[in-house]
Design a protein around this motif. Structure first.
Motif, short mmCIF file in Angstrom:
data_model
loop_
_atom_site.label_atom_id
_atom_site.label_comp_id
_atom_site.label_asym_id
_atom_site.label_seq_id
_atom_site.Cartn_x
_atom_site.Cartn_y
_atom_site.Cartn_z
N GLN A 199 0.83 -1.20 0.00
CA GLN A 199 0.00 0.00 0.00
C GLN A 199 0.86 1.26 0.00
N ARG A 200 0.32 2.31 -0.62
CA ARG A 200 0.96 3.62 -0.53
C ARG A 200 -0.13 4.68 -0.48
N GLY A 201 0.05 5.64 0.41
CA GLY A 201 -0.94 6.69 0.57
C GLY A 201 -1.44 6.76 1.99
N ASN A 202 -2.64 7.26 2.17
CA ASN A 202 -3.29 7.34 3.48
C ASN A 202 -4.57 6.51 3.42
N ILE A 203 -4.40 5.22 3.60
CA ILE A 203 -5.51 4.28 3.46
C ILE A 203 -5.99 3.84 4.84
N ASN A 204 -7.28 3.98 5.05
CA ASN A 204 -7.90 3.54 6.31
C ASN A 204 -9.22 2.86 5.98
N LEU A 205 -9.22 1.54 6.04
CA LEU A 205 -10.41 0.78 5.68
C LEU A 205 -11.14 0.21 6.89
N GLN A 206 -10.66 0.50 8.08
CA GLN A 206 -11.26 -0.06 9.28
C GLN A 206 -12.68 0.47 9.48
N GLY A 207 -13.65 -0.45 9.48
CA GLY A 207 -15.05 -0.08 9.70
C GLY A 207 -15.69 0.65 8.54
N LYS A 208 -15.05 0.66 7.38
CA LYS A 208 -15.55 1.41 6.24
C LYS A 208 -16.43 0.54 5.33
N ARG A 209 -17.31 1.22 4.61
CA ARG A 209 -18.10 0.58 3.55
C ARG A 209 -17.36 0.81 2.23
N LEU A 210 -17.18 -0.26 1.48
CA LEU A 210 -16.42 -0.15 0.24
C LEU A 210 -17.26 -0.58 -0.95
N VAL A 211 -17.19 0.19 -2.03
CA VAL A 211 -17.87 -0.15 -3.27
C VAL A 211 -16.85 -0.10 -4.41
N SER A 212 -16.74 -1.18 -5.16
CA SER A 212 -15.88 -1.20 -6.34
C SER A 212 -16.70 -0.80 -7.56
N ILE A 213 -16.16 0.09 -8.35
CA ILE A 213 -16.83 0.55 -9.56
C ILE A 213 -15.93 0.26 -10.75
N VAL A 214 -16.45 -0.51 -11.70
CA VAL A 214 -15.66 -0.93 -12.86
C VAL A 214 -16.48 -0.75 -14.14
N GLY A 215 -15.81 -0.91 -15.26
CA GLY A 215 -16.52 -0.80 -16.53
C GLY A 215 -15.58 -0.59 -17.69
#
Length: 367
Positions: free
Chosen positions: A105-121
């Motif tokens: 990982q690189r950046g400021n990533i915080n996924l703890q307790g988060k809702r995630l949606v992947s968007i593709v196309g």
């Protein structure tokens, strides 16, 4: 994970024919990556799925020197390696059998307790797809959703840019090591993304860039998120592969319908027809299907505010619901003469103000 442990994990990852599934089997059996290299060959053959060819490759040459070079690269570039047994390893990805042993990982990533949606196309996004993608992300902003995509042309970069515009964390899943960027024209977005979000990959700096990498990358896009949304797709393409992977992970998949015969709606229409994806016409569809509530985003339940000033569409929709009682989303749009995307966004605003609430079956009522 300390540096020595990481060194041996990187060495194990470099062994041909092993892969993430078997690497985890070996580590779990032996206790650590270092212990794998010190284990006797005949003991390793007793592990289910570990064949003689893999064991031969394991002891064929020294993999540590290459791992030491990669470790130096990680330190120099301020990359965060996240081990699959670490607490910070993405929770949803952890449950995927083929998830990476290590995620870089690189950046400021915080996924703890988060809702995630992947968007593709598709990489050849149309004006219809662009408008829908931007509106969808804007509608999801009230729930502080993390937007995941592949940083490619078309739908991917549209989703990332929409997330940044709405101050949402966004994650770019890369099909190469963090020593390069593809496509290069998107390098101008990297710094802004790394402020709130960033990039993840399971490729090392020594891995060659190859088109087949995108298929491997897609499992991370699908595995990170609660749901995968396909905006537009032809009858074939990487986004359909991502949707299939998400479906195999038992995740929710959504597809935006389009006109019959439109080249970049064929894939989405087929996903819906094959019942691999739910039809998505607005963020409200996704929010309802996933059982998400705006109340989770506040320290206390939303209460009706006194003397709330309503503007334009808000006043029209709220008045309609007060007069007519419980109504379907489609009916609200029809009776108020407003497009679905505007109705969905306005309903979210009204819910945040404590003036309406969503009900099962895509119904809404005024409070």
């Amino acid at each position: 994970m300390n540096q020595e442990d990481l060194l041996w994990v990187l060495a194990l990852q470099s062994v041909p024919k092993i892969g993430d599934i078997n690497a985890k089997k070996l580590i779990n059996h032996c206790g650590s990556a270092k212990a794998v290299f010190n284990e006797k060959k005949h003991h390793l053959t007793k592990i289910d799925g570990i064949g003689e060819l893999m064991i031969k490759k394991l002891f064929e040459k020294d993999y540590v020197s290459g791992a030491e070079a990669e470790l130096r690269f990680i330190e120099q570039e301020c990359i965060t390696p996240v081990y699959y047994k670490d607490a910070l390893y993405p929770e949803k990805l952890k449950h995927c059998i083929d998830a990476p042993v290590v995620l870089f990982q690189r950046g400021n990533i915080n996924l703890q307790g988060k809702r995630l949606v992947s968007i593709v196309g598709t990489r050849r996004i149309t004006s219809y797809g662009t408008s829908f993608c931007e509106q969808l992300v804007a509608e999801l902003a009230a729930l502080d959703v993390v937007i995941v995509s592949g940083f490619a042309y078309g739908v991917d970069i549209c989703a990332h840019k929409a997330a940044m515009k709405n101050n949402l964390q966004t994650i770019g899943c890369l099909a190469h090591g963090l020593n390069q960027i593809y496509p290069k024209v998107h390098a101008k977005y990297m710094k802004e993304m790394e402020v709130n979000g960033g990039f993840v990959t399971d490729f090392k700096s020594t891995d060659k860039f190859d088109r087949n990498n995108f298929l491997r990358r897609n499992r991370i896009i699908a595995g990170l998120a609660d749901a995968t949304v396909v905006i537009e797709s032809a009858d074939r393409g990487g986004s359909l592969v991502t949707a299939d992977i998400a479906y195999s992970y038992n995740r929710d998949v959504f597809a935006v319908p389009g006109r019959v015969g439109d080249t970049y709606s064929v894939g989405c229409n087929n996903l819906i027809k094959q019942q691999k994806a739910q039809m998505l016409t607005s963020a409200a569809d996704l929010i309802y299907s996933l059982g998400w509530s705006l109340e989770k985003e506040t320290a206390k339940p939303i209460q009706k505010q006194l003397f709330v000033e309503l503007e334009g569409d808000e006043n029209v929709i709220y008045t309609f619901l007060k007069d007519k009682g419980k109504q379907l989303l489609d009916v609200i749009a029809l009776e108020c003469a407003l497009p679905i995307f505007k109705v969905s966004a306005t309903l979210l605003n009204l819910e945040m103000k404590g003036l309406i609430r969503p009900l099962p079956g895509k119904l809404f009522e005024a409070l």
